[in-house]
Motif scaffolding. Sequence first.
Motif, PDB file in Angstrom:
ATOM      1  N   GLN A  51       0.831  -1.200   0.000  1.00  0.00           N
ATOM      2  CA  GLN A  51       0.000   0.000   0.000  1.00  0.00           C
ATOM      3  C   GLN A  51       0.871   1.258   0.000  1.00  0.00           C
ATOM      4  OE1 GLN A  51      -4.081  -1.695   1.955  1.00  0.00           O
ATOM      5  NE2 GLN A  51      -2.938  -0.286   3.178  1.00  0.00           N
ATOM      6  N   ALA A  52       1.989   1.219   0.715  1.00  0.00           N
ATOM      7  CA  ALA A  52       2.904   2.365   0.722  1.00  0.00           C
ATOM      8  C   ALA A  52       3.506   2.572  -0.666  1.00  0.00           C
ATOM      9  CB  ALA A  52       4.000   2.157   1.756  1.00  0.00           C
ATOM     10  N   ARG A  53       3.853   1.502  -1.346  1.00  0.00           N
ATOM     11  CA  ARG A  53       4.418   1.595  -2.697  1.00  0.00           C
ATOM     12  C   ARG A  53       3.367   2.127  -3.675  1.00  0.00           C
ATOM     13  NH1 ARG A  53       8.682  -1.069  -5.650  1.00  0.00           N
ATOM     14  NH2 ARG A  53       9.691  -1.178  -3.626  1.00  0.00           N
ATOM     15  N   LEU A  54       2.123   1.671  -3.558  1.00  0.00           N
ATOM     16  CA  LEU A  54       1.059   2.178  -4.423  1.00  0.00           C
ATOM     17  C   LEU A  54       0.825   3.669  -4.166  1.00  0.00           C
ATOM     18  CD1 LEU A  54      -1.521  -0.751  -4.332  1.00  0.00           C
ATOM     19  CD2 LEU A  54      -0.144  -0.010  -6.284  1.00  0.00           C
ATOM     20  N   ALA A  55       0.866   4.077  -2.905  1.00  0.00           N
ATOM     21  CA  ALA A  55       0.693   5.487  -2.562  1.00  0.00           C
ATOM     22  C   ALA A  55       1.831   6.320  -3.143  1.00  0.00           C
ATOM     23  CB  ALA A  55       0.614   5.661  -1.049  1.00  0.00           C
ATOM     24  N   LEU A  57       3.573   5.657  -5.865  1.00  0.00           N
ATOM     25  CA  LEU A  57       3.354   5.778  -7.306  1.00  0.00           C
ATOM     26  C   LEU A  57       2.206   6.742  -7.596  1.00  0.00           C
ATOM     27  CD1 LEU A  57       3.854   2.059  -8.324  1.00  0.00           C
ATOM     28  CD2 LEU A  57       5.376   3.974  -8.801  1.00  0.00           C
ATOM     29  N   GLY A  58       1.171   6.695  -6.764  1.00  0.00           N
ATOM     30  CA  GLY A  58       0.062   7.637  -6.909  1.00  0.00           C
ATOM     31  C   GLY A  58       0.510   9.071  -6.715  1.00  0.00           C
ATOM     32  N   HIS A  59       1.480   9.268  -5.834  1.00  0.00           N
ATOM     33  CA  HIS A  59       2.024  10.601  -5.584  1.00  0.00           C
ATOM     34  C   HIS A  59       2.632  11.180  -6.865  1.00  0.00           C
ATOM     35  CE1 HIS A  59       4.597  13.712  -3.783  1.00  0.00           C
ATOM     36  NE2 HIS A  59       3.729  13.701  -2.788  1.00  0.00           N
ATOM     37  N   HIS A  60       3.381  10.372  -7.588  1.00  0.00           N
ATOM     38  CA  HIS A  60       3.989  10.825  -8.847  1.00  0.00           C
ATOM     39  C   HIS A  60       2.914  11.187  -9.878  1.00  0.00           C
ATOM     40  CE1 HIS A  60       8.027   9.936  -7.585  1.00  0.00           C
ATOM     41  NE2 HIS A  60       7.697   8.691  -7.287  1.00  0.00           N
ATOM     42  N   VAL A  61       1.888  10.367  -9.965  1.00  0.00           N
ATOM     43  CA  VAL A  61       0.812  10.626 -10.921  1.00  0.00           C
ATOM     44  C   VAL A  61       0.049  11.893 -10.525  1.00  0.00           C
ATOM     45  CG1 VAL A  61      -1.367   9.733 -11.831  1.00  0.00           C
ATOM     46  CG2 VAL A  61       0.582   8.208 -11.565  1.00  0.00           C
ATOM     47  N   GLY A  62      -0.181  12.071  -9.233  1.00  0.00           N
ATOM     48  CA  GLY A  62      -0.930  13.229  -8.758  1.00  0.00           C
ATOM     49  C   GLY A  62      -0.262  14.550  -9.094  1.00  0.00           C
ATOM     50  N   LEU A  63       1.055  14.614  -8.954  1.00  0.00           N
ATOM     51  CA  LEU A  63       1.769  15.846  -9.277  1.00  0.00           C
ATOM     52  C   LEU A  63       1.606  16.212 -10.745  1.00  0.00           C
ATOM     53  CD1 LEU A  63       5.062  15.356  -7.248  1.00  0.00           C
ATOM     54  CD2 LEU A  63       3.170  16.900  -6.727  1.00  0.00           C
ATOM     55  N   ARG A  64       1.692  15.224 -11.606  1.00  0.00           N
ATOM     56  CA  ARG A  64       1.571  15.494 -13.039  1.00  0.00           C
ATOM     57  C   ARG A  64       0.130  15.800 -13.442  1.00  0.00           C
ATOM     58  NH1 ARG A  64       5.711  12.867 -11.701  1.00  0.00           N
ATOM     59  NH2 ARG A  64       7.646  12.841 -12.846  1.00  0.00           N
ATOM     60  N   ALA A  65      -0.805  15.105 -12.834  1.00  0.00           N
ATOM     61  CA  ALA A  65      -2.219  15.345 -13.151  1.00  0.00           C
ATOM     62  C   ALA A  65      -2.641  16.743 -12.715  1.00  0.00           C
ATOM     63  CB  ALA A  65      -3.086  14.294 -12.472  1.00  0.00           C
ATOM     64  N   LEU A  66      -2.145  17.193 -11.569  1.00  0.00           N
ATOM     65  CA  LEU A  66      -2.498  18.525 -11.088  1.00  0.00           C
ATOM     66  C   LEU A  66      -2.024  19.597 -12.058  1.00  0.00           C
ATOM     67  CD1 LEU A  66      -3.640  20.340  -8.830  1.00  0.00           C
ATOM     68  CD2 LEU A  66      -1.337  20.391  -7.890  1.00  0.00           C
ATOM     69  N   ASP A  67      -0.807  19.499 -12.525  1.00  0.00           N
ATOM     70  CA  ASP A  67      -0.284  20.495 -13.466  1.00  0.00           C
ATOM     71  C   ASP A  67      -1.168  20.597 -14.704  1.00  0.00           C
ATOM     72  OD1 ASP A  67       1.833  21.105 -11.838  1.00  0.00           O
ATOM     73  OD2 ASP A  67       3.252  19.778 -12.870  1.00  0.00           O
ATOM     74  N   PHE A 142      -3.352   3.928  -3.864  1.00  0.00           N
ATOM     75  CA  PHE A 142      -2.856   4.657  -5.028  1.00  0.00           C
ATOM     76  C   PHE A 142      -3.563   6.008  -5.132  1.00  0.00           C
ATOM     77  CE2 PHE A 142      -3.207   5.730  -9.547  1.00  0.00           C
ATOM     78  CZ  PHE A 142      -1.884   5.710  -9.931  1.00  0.00           C
ATOM     79  N   ALA A 143      -4.890   5.999  -4.998  1.00  0.00           N
ATOM     80  CA  ALA A 143      -5.671   7.245  -5.049  1.00  0.00           C
ATOM     81  C   ALA A 143      -5.347   8.134  -3.859  1.00  0.00           C
ATOM     82  CB  ALA A 143      -7.162   6.926  -5.100  1.00  0.00           C
ATOM     83  N   ALA A 144      -5.060   7.533  -2.705  1.00  0.00           N
ATOM     84  CA  ALA A 144      -4.697   8.314  -1.518  1.00  0.00           C
ATOM     85  C   ALA A 144      -3.376   9.039  -1.748  1.00  0.00           C
ATOM     86  CB  ALA A 144      -4.610   7.406  -0.294  1.00  0.00           C
ATOM     87  N   GLY A 145      -2.394   8.367  -2.320  1.00  0.00           N
ATOM     88  CA  GLY A 145      -1.123   9.007  -2.633  1.00  0.00           C
ATOM     89  C   GLY A 145      -1.285  10.106  -3.666  1.00  0.00           C
ATOM     90  N   LEU A 146      -2.116   9.847  -4.643  1.00  0.00           N
ATOM     91  CA  LEU A 146      -2.413  10.822  -5.679  1.00  0.00           C
ATOM     92  C   LEU A 146      -3.032  12.067  -5.061  1.00  0.00           C
ATOM     93  CD1 LEU A 146      -3.899   9.811  -9.025  1.00  0.00           C
ATOM     94  CD2 LEU A 146      -4.915  11.698  -7.829  1.00  0.00           C
TER      95      LEU A 146
END
Length: 188
Positions: A51-55, A57-67, A142-146
């Motif tokens: 779950q930590a690894r999925l979070a 990876l979600g963090h990386h996606v979230g930064l790009r999606a926000l931009d 993943f969504a939580a990290g995002l």
Amino acid sequence: MDARFTRGKSPVLERALGRPRSELSLAAFALLFSELVQYCQRRVASVAELQARLAQLGHHVGLRALDALVARERPGRRETKVLGVLLFVKGPLWRALFGREADKLEQANDDDRTFYVIEREPLVNTFVSVPRENSSLNCAAFAAGLLEAVLGASGFPARVSAHWHKGTTLMIKFDEAVIARDKSLEGR
């Protein structure tokens, strides 16, 4: 000219250029996300690590999606209030990433720092089969990290975690400074 060529124009040609629709086949998303979970699962020893690894990876996606989303949805505008950024998350962000709005947005009764984004059937949990020994796995990490990345990059640092409750609930706990800033803005 043949009638089959003159009936209607292609919907692809009719779309506006300024705002592209993000259309991805559900099967393609399911395959990619399933492979992502399997890739992470082979490299960890426990459900918590997965779950930590999925979070992460979600963090990386979230930064790009926000931009991309802020440039498209709110050019030149920045949210300054907690409620505004939460409504942005529940609506445009969720719609852009998962094809529909989140089901609910709630605030905790006993804590003004805690909010919940409730998703009855999250897309990230739909196509992942979980073995019995990993029954506590919630791929919505993943969504939580995002979501944590989006909030942090927007100037609202918070801790976000995924829990099984009413489907999947993403618990958002904002830093004290964010709530203090929000209260000072209310006084203006």
